[in-house]
Enzyme design. Structure first.
Site, short mmCIF file in Angstrom:
data_model
loop_
_atom_site.label_atom_id
_atom_site.label_comp_id
_atom_site.label_asym_id
_atom_site.label_seq_id
_atom_site.Cartn_x
_atom_site.Cartn_y
_atom_site.Cartn_z
N SER A 1 0.85 -1.19 0.00
CA SER A 1 0.00 0.00 0.00
C SER A 1 0.88 1.23 0.00
CB SER A 1 -0.89 0.02 1.25
OG SER A 1 -1.54 1.27 1.40
N TYR B 1 -1.11 -1.04 10.50
CA TYR B 1 -1.30 -1.26 9.06
C TYR B 1 -0.10 -0.74 8.27
CZ TYR B 1 -3.47 -0.97 4.44
OH TYR B 1 -3.75 -1.10 3.11
#
Length: 190
Positions: free
Chosen positions: A147, A160
């Site tokens: 990401s 995350y």
């Protein structure tokens, strides 16, 4: 099922983790549209079955596997099944993952462990299992879904972001290790 696509994956076998929805299902659909035999692995078997059934009705060859990527024995079972049914693996797309928000001061060690197991350890395990099959197939391609959050910090997303950063580094390490065997390893950072 080609629908005018280049069929770059005719005769290739692919496994997509998290293949029952979202980016995983989209990856299964694209690989199938380009001629691959695809295994859609998902923790929710019904989701993987739904994706497989829809694509098989369009002429694809997609198989569903219900497995939890955080369970090594379940991942091993998936790879054994592919080896028995296809005797090759050309593509691995690691999409399965998850996130947890929260201030660093509120996160417990269990939070870090749970989401690192889901995002990083499961991907490393899948790669470890894929490499021998790809080597015996003459090469392959491993895709790691990271990401943009893996290259920057965001408030309340430390678990995350840190896991996605680890996936980028894992990708680079693995690429160095397996390139000589004709295996490409790339991270995608949407």
């Amino acid at each position: 099922m080609g629908g005018g696509l280049m069929n770059r994956f005719n005769g290739k076998v692919a496994l997509v983790t998290g293949g029952g929805d979202g980016m995983g299902a989209a990856s299964v659909k694209r690989l199938s549209a380009e001629g691959a035999i695809v295994y859609a692995l998902d923790i929710v078997g019904e989701r993987a079955e739904s994706v497989a059934n829809a694509l098989n009705q369009e002429g694809g060859e997609v198989f569903a596997i219900e497995a939890d990527v955080t369970k090594e024995d379940q991942l091993e079972g998936a790879f054994k099944r592919i080896a028995q049914e296809q005797s090759r693996l050309d593509v691995l797309v690691n999409v399965a993952g998850g996130s947890r928000s929260g201030y660093i001061t509120d996160l417990r060690p269990q939070d870090w462990e749970e989401y690192f197991r889901l995002n990083v350890v499961s991907t490393a395990t899948a790669c470890r299992l894929a490499v021998p099959q790809m080597r015996s197939s003459g090469g392959g391609s491993i895709v790691v879904m990271s990401s943009i959050s893996g290259v920057r910090g965001d408030p309340c997303w430390a678990v995350y972001n840190t896991a996605k950063a680890a996936l980028i580094n894992l990708t680079e390490c693995l690429a160095w290790e397996v390139g000589e065997f004709g295996i490409r390893v790339n991270a995608i950072c949407p």
